[in-house]
Design a protein around this motif. Structure first.
Motif, PDB file in Angstrom:
ATOM      1  N   TYR A 542      28.775  39.730  37.240  1.00  0.00           N
ATOM      2  CA  TYR A 542      29.057  39.042  35.953  1.00  0.00           C
ATOM      3  C   TYR A 542      28.795  39.807  34.653  1.00  0.00           C
ATOM      4  CZ  TYR A 542      30.238  34.992  38.400  1.00  0.00           C
ATOM      5  OH  TYR A 542      30.727  33.888  39.396  1.00  0.00           O
ATOM      6  N   ARG A 546      23.885  43.802  37.466  1.00  0.00           N
ATOM      7  CA  ARG A 546      23.525  42.651  38.047  1.00  0.00           C
ATOM      8  C   ARG A 546      24.388  42.373  39.246  1.00  0.00           C
ATOM      9  NH1 ARG A 546      22.760  36.828  36.226  1.00  0.00           N
ATOM     10  NH2 ARG A 546      21.647  36.016  38.214  1.00  0.00           N
ATOM     11  N   ILE A 548      26.317  40.705  42.209  1.00  0.00           N
ATOM     12  CA  ILE A 548      26.510  39.168  42.620  1.00  0.00           C
ATOM     13  C   ILE A 548      26.974  39.171  44.168  1.00  0.00           C
ATOM     14  CG2 ILE A 548      27.106  37.025  42.506  1.00  0.00           C
ATOM     15  CD1 ILE A 548      25.035  37.636  40.234  1.00  0.00           C
ATOM     16  N   THR A 568      21.614  28.707  47.662  1.00  0.00           N
ATOM     17  CA  THR A 568      22.110  28.511  46.615  1.00  0.00           C
ATOM     18  C   THR A 568      21.805  29.699  45.808  1.00  0.00           C
ATOM     19  OG1 THR A 568      21.909  27.182  44.471  1.00  0.00           O
ATOM     20  CG2 THR A 568      19.916  27.499  45.754  1.00  0.00           C
ATOM     21  N   GLY A 569      22.982  30.065  44.804  1.00  0.00           N
ATOM     22  CA  GLY A 569      22.986  31.066  44.197  1.00  0.00           C
ATOM     23  C   GLY A 569      23.280  32.459  44.968  1.00  0.00           C
ATOM     24  N   ALA A 570      23.770  32.334  46.194  1.00  0.00           N
ATOM     25  CA  ALA A 570      24.120  33.676  47.243  1.00  0.00           C
ATOM     26  C   ALA A 570      25.466  34.170  46.792  1.00  0.00           C
ATOM     27  CB  ALA A 570      24.133  33.039  48.609  1.00  0.00           C
ATOM     28  N   GLY A 571      26.266  33.418  46.059  1.00  0.00           N
ATOM     29  CA  GLY A 571      27.369  34.018  45.678  1.00  0.00           C
ATOM     30  C   GLY A 571      28.710  33.372  46.323  1.00  0.00           C
ATOM     31  N   LYS A 572      28.573  32.173  46.719  1.00  0.00           N
ATOM     32  CA  LYS A 572      29.564  31.505  47.519  1.00  0.00           C
ATOM     33  C   LYS A 572      30.758  31.104  46.508  1.00  0.00           C
ATOM     34  CE  LYS A 572      26.998  28.412  49.077  1.00  0.00           C
ATOM     35  NZ  LYS A 572      25.719  28.737  48.401  1.00  0.00           N
ATOM     36  N   THR A 573      30.321  30.371  45.500  1.00  0.00           N
ATOM     37  CA  THR A 573      31.430  29.930  44.361  1.00  0.00           C
ATOM     38  C   THR A 573      32.157  31.169  43.742  1.00  0.00           C
ATOM     39  OG1 THR A 573      29.981  28.005  43.812  1.00  0.00           O
ATOM     40  CG2 THR A 573      31.545  28.644  42.279  1.00  0.00           C
ATOM     41  N   THR A 574      31.326  32.289  43.899  1.00  0.00           N
ATOM     42  CA  THR A 574      31.750  33.566  43.176  1.00  0.00           C
ATOM     43  C   THR A 574      33.035  34.302  44.056  1.00  0.00           C
ATOM     44  OG1 THR A 574      29.580  33.995  42.247  1.00  0.00           O
ATOM     45  CG2 THR A 574      31.237  35.952  42.055  1.00  0.00           C
ATOM     46  N   GLN A 614      33.285  22.753  42.792  1.00  0.00           N
ATOM     47  CA  GLN A 614      31.844  22.131  42.655  1.00  0.00           C
ATOM     48  C   GLN A 614      31.837  21.392  41.482  1.00  0.00           C
ATOM     49  OE1 GLN A 614      29.095  25.463  42.961  1.00  0.00           O
ATOM     50  NE2 GLN A 614      27.418  24.275  44.040  1.00  0.00           N
ATOM     51  N   HIS A 726      26.835  23.287  51.859  1.00  0.00           N
ATOM     52  CA  HIS A 726      25.243  23.257  52.188  1.00  0.00           C
ATOM     53  C   HIS A 726      25.242  22.482  53.514  1.00  0.00           C
ATOM     54  CE1 HIS A 726      23.382  25.523  48.935  1.00  0.00           C
ATOM     55  NE2 HIS A 726      24.137  24.861  48.093  1.00  0.00           N
TER      56      HIS A 726
HETATM   57  N1  LIG Z   1      29.822  32.927  34.652  1.00  0.00           N
HETATM   58  C1  LIG Z   1      28.565  33.649  35.108  1.00  0.00           C
HETATM   59  N2  LIG Z   1      28.017  34.595  34.439  1.00  0.00           N
HETATM   60  C2  LIG Z   1      26.994  35.316  34.696  1.00  0.00           C
HETATM   61  N3  LIG Z   1      26.322  34.916  36.001  1.00  0.00           N
HETATM   62  C3  LIG Z   1      26.848  33.875  36.905  1.00  0.00           C
HETATM   63  C4  LIG Z   1      28.139  33.159  36.357  1.00  0.00           C
HETATM   64  N4  LIG Z   1      28.245  32.420  37.283  1.00  0.00           N
HETATM   65  C5  LIG Z   1      27.369  32.583  38.501  1.00  0.00           C
HETATM   66  N5  LIG Z   1      26.562  33.491  37.883  1.00  0.00           N
HETATM   67  C6  LIG Z   1      25.359  33.892  38.815  1.00  0.00           C
HETATM   68  O1  LIG Z   1      25.985  34.506  39.943  1.00  0.00           O
HETATM   69  C7  LIG Z   1      25.069  34.182  41.066  1.00  0.00           C
HETATM   70  C8  LIG Z   1      26.024  33.346  42.260  1.00  0.00           C
HETATM   71  O2  LIG Z   1      26.567  32.189  41.688  1.00  0.00           O
HETATM   72  P1  LIG Z   1      27.526  31.288  42.578  1.00  0.00           P
HETATM   73  O3  LIG Z   1      27.736  30.016  41.878  1.00  0.00           O
HETATM   74  O4  LIG Z   1      28.298  32.035  43.230  1.00  0.00           O
HETATM   75  O5  LIG Z   1      26.429  30.849  43.630  1.00  0.00           O
HETATM   76  P2  LIG Z   1      26.570  29.679  44.728  1.00  0.00           P
HETATM   77  O6  LIG Z   1      26.389  30.526  46.189  1.00  0.00           O
HETATM   78  O7  LIG Z   1      27.850  29.155  44.676  1.00  0.00           O
HETATM   79  O8  LIG Z   1      25.328  29.041  44.591  1.00  0.00           O
HETATM   80  P3  LIG Z   1      25.202  27.155  44.843  1.00  0.00           P
HETATM   81  O9  LIG Z   1      25.161  26.970  46.344  1.00  0.00           O
HETATM   82  O10 LIG Z   1      24.291  26.616  44.198  1.00  0.00           O
HETATM   83  O11 LIG Z   1      26.505  26.597  44.417  1.00  0.00           O
HETATM   84  C9  LIG Z   1      24.067  33.045  40.540  1.00  0.00           C
HETATM   85  O12 LIG Z   1      22.759  34.071  40.159  1.00  0.00           O
HETATM   86  C10 LIG Z   1      24.542  32.703  39.166  1.00  0.00           C
HETATM   87  O13 LIG Z   1      23.257  32.441  38.324  1.00  0.00           O
END
Ligand SMILES: Nc1ncnc2c1ncn2[C@@H]1O[C@H](COP(=O)(O)OP(=O)(O)OP(=O)(O)O)[C@@H](O)[C@H]1O
Ligand SMILES: [Mg+2]
Length: 792
Positions: A542, A546, A548, A568-574, A614, A726
């Motif tokens: 992003y 950094r 992701i 959490t924060g692993a990058g799944k939503t990304t 989410q 999760h």
């Molecule tokens: N729009 C954004 N800008 C910058 N960083 C972001 C953005 N969205 C997410 N991140 C970062 O990217 C990383 C992965 O986020 P993501 O939402 O993909 O995690 P996740 O695996 O879905 O977590 P969770 O299980 O908590 O939903 C996190 O460190 C988050 O801080």
């Protein structure tokens, strides 16, 4: 912009990089002075960065820069010393250490990331040496330095990197530019804004011609009133010779009065005419502007919205366009009228008496000097009121949004105290503003009064000497009074215009912003999407430097279900955002049915991907509206069957207005699980080929979740499903499972394979099973565990 710059711009020639360019941008004058006093030639710096720590991790002002000879690290401390003749304190940098590393002794630069800091390192003969540490937020800028230096060292095209960087800075002042902008707010010229604003009037140009013509005419005619009503009356009608002839006197008086009435009626008619047309035209112009801003906002990518505050975007659609509206409807017409009045009156006055006019002009010069001084004072007082008003509004909005937490912490009284403090400050600044207004304006009126008195005195002498008629003098005084309000208006209308131009610029910023995710030229449109997803060597970040997602490979066949698990924060939503192309991948690719998502038509891609995200958002409207959002053609039966499939029907029917219950901001408050079920129904009705469920059942109780699981199992048929969860039990039915950790794939396989492997997934599974056992939900997972062991 200088004339030379304009010519170069017209000829599309880029100015050569000034030798001092980087130096001037990087070093403040005091830093520059210190470096020069050390005997360092900083005029050929190629690139430099200001970081905030030294190599020991202590906070300081640290400049790292290089030229063709060396890499320099200059560490400064900030010493506060009073500036001469100023009350404010100014920071004066003091050089603590200057280190030079010859470029010949550096093979390359690199950065390393730690938890909250980064490390700038140079390598020589295979060994790493520390240069400086820095706060992680600065990593983007340091990466730029690293990239440029390495390109320079290896004889690569480092100029191209610098030019690319320069495009991101304002050519006017060198400050970083925001996404999609070509000039910063300060350097954006007000005249170009005015020209741009005029383009919105293009469809109404005939009306505009009428309006301006009527304005000019009505103002010009109104200038005749003192000629008839005063000059003629006193010079010709009330002339002592006529007074005995009563009938002629009466006839002349009637003719004067009738002419004055006729002039008033004609000017009033013209003024009514143009105001009527203007009032009918301007809402259209503002409507166009608002629609343009809103449609630009719809085009923009998700990234744009995450970097902007919702409030600031809303202000642009509402308040900024209203600012423009009021200036155009009130300010602009009156500006034209005032300008014509001032010019016309001055000409008439000059014709009447050149001497008196010169005396008036002398006063006008004094006024022209005095007004801007007062106007500056007013502007700063007004700005203070505005700032405090904004702070108070934010306080109120914060209080309303956080009312539950305020009550939960019993902080009502503290909030009230805070509010009265903010309110008090606003009141103080408003009192200051009003006090200034009530003192300054009478003073200014006094100035005009003195002017009138002087003119009367001097004019009286001229009348007595027979150089001026009585009617001329009186008409002159009337004209002088006619000048008062236009001059006053013109002197402050520029402030008003500055505010309007500011609003217009903010609006153009949005209109001009380029979306970073757009359809390719001639995008691929498939006759039907099957739903194969292939992710190859995918990397994404992003923010610069950094990462992701790192070199991720994943695939799922059409009709299959892929389960993604990870911390959490692993990058799944990304990953799900990247599949739907809400962001573009940086490296690698995501293919759907073998075609890169960047090639596919965005519309086809997004209508074929359904996301239960989410973060659930319900729009203002009824529940039925929210469900049919994805498919406005859906019938009531479709809505109800989708709601039934999402197990939302029962709770909806219990609501006072059933499917017609209002939800969203200001509507019925729904629980997290209920909102999720509406969102699932919304996706069901979309009937997508690829279904992404991101923690779709996280907010539900186990029983509801079970029921939804069954529906999702039915929903799965005929489409590819990517389910992120999760709670591992949710992914029981997945054909393949992927474990993501820190943006990389750590495990991939079927449920059986992963359980047998006893790796990461197994560990997560066991941990969760223990946790659920602890809260009394043991059967589900423990049973499965048994099954899995039997399977072994
Ligand atoms: N729009 C954004 N800008 C910058 N960083 C972001 C953005 N969205 C997410 N991140 C970062 O990217 C990383 C992965 O986020 P993501 O939402 O993909 O995690 P996740 O695996 O879905 O977590 P969770 O299980 O908590 O939903 C996190 O460190 C988050 O801080
Ligand atoms: Mg997530």
């Amino acid at each position: 912009m200088k004339i030379a710059d304009r010519v170069l711009k017209k000829l599309k020639i880029k100015r050569p990089r000034p030798v001092e360019g980087e130096t001037a941008k990087l070093f403040p004058p005091d830093v520059k002075k210190e470096l020069l006093s050390e005997g360092l030639d900083i005029s050929h710096v190629i690139l430099g960065v200001k970081s905030d720590m030294n190599s020991d991790g202590e906070f300081c002002e640290n400049y790292v820069f290089f030229d063709s000879v060396g890499l320099y690290i200059a560490q400064f401390s900030e010493k506060v010393k009073p500036k001469k003749c100023k009350k404010r304190l100014a920071a004066q940098a003091q050089l603590l250490r200057l280190e030079t590393i010859p470029v010949s002794e550096i093979d390359s630069l690199k950065t390393e990331r730690y938890l909250s800091t980064g490390h700038l390192i140079y390598t020589f003969n295979g060994e790493d040496y520390s240069i400086s540490l820095f706060s992680l937020g600065l990593i983007g800028r340091l990466e730029e330095l690293v990239k440029t230096f390495n390109a320079f060292k290896q004889g690569g095209d480092y100029q191209a990197i610098l030019e690319q960087r320069e495009e991101k800075t304002c050519p006017g002042c060198g400050k970083p530019l925001k996404q999609g902008k070509t000039l910063c707010r300060k350097c954006g010229s007000k005249t170009s804004i005015a020209k741009r604003l005029l383009t919105f009037f293009r469809p109404h140009y005939l009306k505009m011609i009428f309006i301006i013509f009527s304005m000019l005419l009505s103002t010009a005619i109104s200038l005749l009133t003192p000629q008839v009503g005063t000059r003629k009356l006193f010079n010709e009608v009330l002339n002592t010779d006529n007074l005995s002839d009563y009938e002629t006197l009466l006839a002349s008086l009637v003719s004067v009065v009738l002419t004055v009435i006729a002039i008033k009626l004609i000017t009033q008619a013209f003024s009514l005419f143009y105001q009527y047309i203007l009032a009918g035209m301007l809402p259209w112009v503002i409507y166009d502007i608002k629609v343009r801003v809103f449609s630009a906002m719809q085009r923009l990518s998700v990234g744009f919205f995450t970097h902007k505050q919702t409030g600031s975007l809303m202000e642009r659609v509402t308040r900024d366009s209203n600012n423009i509206y009021w200036f155009l409807i009130d300010g602009f017409p009156y500006l034209i009228v005032s300008a014509v009045t001032v010019i016309g009156v001055l000409i008439i006055m000059f014709i009447t008496s050149a001497r008196l006019t010169l005396a008036v002009l002398a006063f006008a010069v004094i006024t022209a000097i005095v007004y801007p001084v007062f106007s500056r004072v007013f502007r700063s007082l007004h700005h203070r009121v505005w700032v405090r008003n904004a702070a108070l509004s934010s306080k109120v909005s914060d209080n309303i949004n956080g009312h539950r937490i305020i009550k939960a912490f019993s902080k009502e009284n503290d909030e009230l105290n805070d509010f009265s403090l903010y309110s008090r400050k606003l009141m103080d600044s408003e009192i200051n503003y009003s006090n200034a207004e009530t003192t300054v304006f009478p003073l200014l009126s006094m100035l005009v009064f003195w002017l009138a008195a002087m003119v009367l005195g001097y004019g009286g002498i001229l009348v007595v000497r027979g150089r001026l008629g009585l009617g001329d003098l009186l008409a002159f005084v009337v004209y002088m009074q006619m000048l008062e309000s236009p001059i006053e208006f013109i002197s402050w209308v520029f402030n008003w215009w500055a505010r309007c131009a500011d609003s217009a610029q903010r609006i153009f910023e949005i209109i001009d912003s380029k979306p970073d995710i757009v359809d390719k030229e001639n995008p691929v449109i498939l006759t039907q999407i099957r739903g194969d997803i292939d992710i190859n060597e995918l990397s994404f970040e992003y923010e610069p430097a950094r990462p992701i997602i790192k070199k991720l490979n994943l695939s799922v066949k059409a009709g299959q279900m892929l389960g993604i698990v990870g911390k959490t924060g692993a990058g799944k939503t990304t990953i799900s955002n990247l599949i739907a192309r809400l962001y573009d991948v940086k490296e690698g690719s995501i293919k759907i049915d073998g075609i890169d998502v960047k090639e596919l038509s965005l519309n086809q891609l997004r209508t074929n991907i359904g996301i239960v995200s989410q973060e659930i958002y319900l729009f203002i409207g009824t529940i039925a509206d929210n469900i049919r959002y994805a498919n406005p053609e859906a019938s009531y039966e479709d809505i109800i069957s989708a709601a039934k499939a999402a197990h939302a029907h029962d709770f909806i029917m219990k609501l006072p207005d059933g499917y017609e219950t209002k939800v969203g901001s200001g509507g019925q408050d729904l629980s997290g699980g209920e909102r999720q079920r509406i969102s699932i129904a919304r996706t069901i009705i979309q009937n997508p080929k690829i279904l992404i469920l991101d923690e779709a059942t996280a907010a539900m109780d186990t029983e509801t979740e079970q029921k939804i699981q069954n529906s999702i199992s039915q929903l799965k048929t005929g489409r590819t499903t990517v389910a992120i969860a999760h709670r591992l039990s949710t992914l029981r039915d997945a054909d393949v499972l992927a474990v993501i950790d820190n943006g990389t794939l750590v495990e991939y396989g079927t449920y059986r394979e992963l359980m047998n492997k006893k790796g990461e997934y197994y560990k997560l599974y066991k941990l969760q099973s223990e946790a659920l056992k602890f809260i009394g939900i043991e059967t589900d997972i423990t049973n499965e565990d048994k099954v899995s062991r039997e399977g072994n």
